[in-house]
Design a protein around this motif. Sequence first.
Motif, PDB file in Angstrom:
ATOM      1  N   LEU A  24       0.815  -1.214   0.000  1.00 24.16           N
ATOM      2  CA  LEU A  24       0.000   0.000   0.000  1.00 24.16           C
ATOM      3  C   LEU A  24       0.850   1.266   0.000  1.00 24.16           C
ATOM      4  N   PHE A  25       2.082   1.161   0.530  1.00 22.82           N
ATOM      5  CA  PHE A  25       2.941   2.333   0.708  1.00 22.82           C
ATOM      6  C   PHE A  25       4.196   2.318  -0.157  1.00 22.82           C
ATOM      7  N   VAL A  26       4.634   1.139  -0.555  1.00 24.57           N
ATOM      8  CA  VAL A  26       5.900   0.979  -1.275  1.00 24.57           C
ATOM      9  C   VAL A  26       5.591   0.509  -2.694  1.00 24.57           C
ATOM     10  N   PRO A  27       6.319   0.998  -3.698  1.00 26.26           N
ATOM     11  CA  PRO A  27       6.101   0.530  -5.073  1.00 26.26           C
ATOM     12  C   PRO A  27       6.296  -0.983  -5.183  1.00 26.26           C
ATOM     13  N   SER A  28       5.490  -1.621  -6.007  1.00 26.71           N
ATOM     14  CA  SER A  28       5.509  -3.079  -6.107  1.00 26.71           C
ATOM     15  C   SER A  28       6.848  -3.619  -6.607  1.00 26.71           C
ATOM     16  N   ALA A  29       7.628  -2.797  -7.273  1.00 27.71           N
ATOM     17  CA  ALA A  29       8.920  -3.253  -7.785  1.00 27.71           C
ATOM     18  C   ALA A  29       9.908  -3.538  -6.653  1.00 27.71           C
ATOM     19  N   ILE A  30       9.763  -2.872  -5.524  1.00 28.28           N
ATOM     20  CA  ILE A  30      10.729  -3.060  -4.435  1.00 28.28           C
ATOM     21  C   ILE A  30      10.101  -3.613  -3.161  1.00 28.28           C
ATOM     22  N   VAL A  31       8.845  -4.010  -3.210  1.00 23.47           N
ATOM     23  CA  VAL A  31       8.196  -4.497  -1.991  1.00 23.47           C
ATOM     24  C   VAL A  31       8.854  -5.784  -1.483  1.00 23.47           C
ATOM     25  N   GLY A  32       9.365  -6.626  -2.357  1.00 21.63           N
ATOM     26  CA  GLY A  32      10.056  -7.844  -1.932  1.00 21.63           C
ATOM     27  C   GLY A  32      11.310  -7.541  -1.145  1.00 21.63           C
ATOM     28  N   VAL A  33      12.087  -6.596  -1.626  1.00 19.56           N
ATOM     29  CA  VAL A  33      13.307  -6.183  -0.919  1.00 19.56           C
ATOM     30  C   VAL A  33      12.933  -5.561   0.421  1.00 19.56           C
ATOM     31  N   PHE A  34      11.878  -4.791   0.430  1.00 23.04           N
ATOM     32  CA  PHE A  34      11.426  -4.140   1.660  1.00 23.04           C
ATOM     33  C   PHE A  34      11.011  -5.182   2.707  1.00 23.04           C
ATOM     34  N   VAL A  35      10.319  -6.224   2.286  1.00 18.14           N
ATOM     35  CA  VAL A  35       9.901  -7.275   3.215  1.00 18.14           C
ATOM     36  C   VAL A  35      11.115  -8.047   3.734  1.00 18.14           C
ATOM     37  N   LEU A  36      12.097  -8.310   2.878  1.00 20.62           N
ATOM     38  CA  LEU A  36      13.317  -8.976   3.344  1.00 20.62           C
ATOM     39  C   LEU A  36      14.059  -8.127   4.367  1.00 20.62           C
ATOM     40  N   LEU A  37      14.144  -6.830   4.132  1.00 21.01           N
ATOM     41  CA  LEU A  37      14.770  -5.938   5.113  1.00 21.01           C
ATOM     42  C   LEU A  37      13.985  -5.924   6.414  1.00 21.01           C
ATOM     43  N   TRP A  38      12.659  -5.926   6.316  1.00 10.02           N
ATOM     44  CA  TRP A  38      11.804  -5.968   7.501  1.00 10.02           C
ATOM     45  C   TRP A  38      12.093  -7.217   8.326  1.00 10.02           C
ATOM     46  N   ARG A  39      12.186  -8.361   7.645  1.00  7.39           N
ATOM     47  CA  ARG A  39      12.466  -9.621   8.346  1.00  7.39           C
ATOM     48  C   ARG A  39      13.860  -9.593   8.958  1.00  7.39           C
ATOM     49  N   LEU A  40      14.814  -9.079   8.231  1.00  7.74           N
ATOM     50  CA  LEU A  40      16.180  -9.005   8.742  1.00  7.74           C
ATOM     51  C   LEU A  40      16.248  -8.139   9.989  1.00  7.74           C
ATOM     52  N   ILE A  41      15.632  -6.982   9.951  1.00  9.05           N
ATOM     53  CA  ILE A  41      15.712  -6.047  11.072  1.00  9.05           C
ATOM     54  C   ILE A  41      14.920  -6.538  12.280  1.00  9.05           C
ATOM     55  N   PHE A  42      13.699  -6.961  12.083  1.00 12.20           N
ATOM     56  CA  PHE A  42      12.839  -7.263  13.215  1.00 12.20           C
ATOM     57  C   PHE A  42      12.907  -8.705  13.702  1.00 12.20           C
ATOM     58  N   TYR A  43      13.550  -9.580  12.978  1.00 13.34           N
ATOM     59  CA  TYR A  43      13.643 -10.963  13.436  1.00 13.34           C
ATOM     60  C   TYR A  43      15.096 -11.352  13.699  1.00 13.34           C
ATOM     61  N   TYR A  44      15.916 -11.319  12.679  1.00 13.13           N
ATOM     62  CA  TYR A  44      17.286 -11.791  12.830  1.00 13.13           C
ATOM     63  C   TYR A  44      18.144 -10.859  13.672  1.00 13.13           C
ATOM     64  N   LEU A  45      17.887  -9.573  13.629  1.00 14.60           N
ATOM     65  CA  LEU A  45      18.644  -8.653  14.472  1.00 14.60           C
ATOM     66  C   LEU A  45      18.359  -8.921  15.950  1.00 14.60           C
ATOM     67  N   ASN A  46      17.120  -9.248  16.290  1.00 17.92           N
ATOM     68  CA  ASN A  46      16.788  -9.588  17.674  1.00 17.92           C
ATOM     69  C   ASN A  46      17.506 -10.850  18.132  1.00 17.92           C
ATOM     70  N   ILE A  47      17.612 -11.824  17.251  1.00 20.16           N
ATOM     71  CA  ILE A  47      18.330 -13.052  17.593  1.00 20.16           C
ATOM     72  C   ILE A  47      19.801 -12.750  17.832  1.00 20.16           C
ATOM     73  N   LEU A  48      20.399 -11.943  16.966  1.00 20.08           N
ATOM     74  CA  LEU A  48      21.803 -11.583  17.115  1.00 20.08           C
ATOM     75  C   LEU A  48      22.047 -10.799  18.399  1.00 20.08           C
ATOM     76  N   LEU A  49      21.195  -9.835  18.700  1.00 19.20           N
ATOM     77  CA  LEU A  49      21.351  -9.060  19.930  1.00 19.20           C
ATOM     78  C   LEU A  49      21.170  -9.933  21.167  1.00 19.20           C
ATOM     79  N   GLY A  50      20.245 -10.864  21.118  1.00 15.56           N
ATOM     80  CA  GLY A  50      20.057 -11.793  22.232  1.00 15.56           C
ATOM     81  C   GLY A  50      21.264 -12.690  22.437  1.00 15.56           C
ATOM     82  N   LEU A  51      21.856 -13.160  21.347  1.00 13.43           N
ATOM     83  CA  LEU A  51      23.052 -13.983  21.435  1.00 13.43           C
ATOM     84  C   LEU A  51      24.204 -13.199  22.042  1.00 13.43           C
TER      85      LEU A  51
END
Length: 70
Positions: A24-51
Amino acid sequence: MMIPLTPPGGSGVAEIGATSLYSLFVPSAIVGVFVLLWRLIFYYLNILLGLLSSLVIVRREFLARAKKQR
């Protein structure tokens, strides 16, 4: 908030939901990259900080016990 609520096999649902929301907010050409960045920041970064936090705490406790034994 979604991380504890998502079962291990259901993580694709989070990506589909994020794609739908971000499209709804991001152009469809880059929404996949945006979702991957979202997952990286909000999921894997938390795991790394916890470790890293766990390693710091274990090291501190180990050094405190070693100091007590001297």
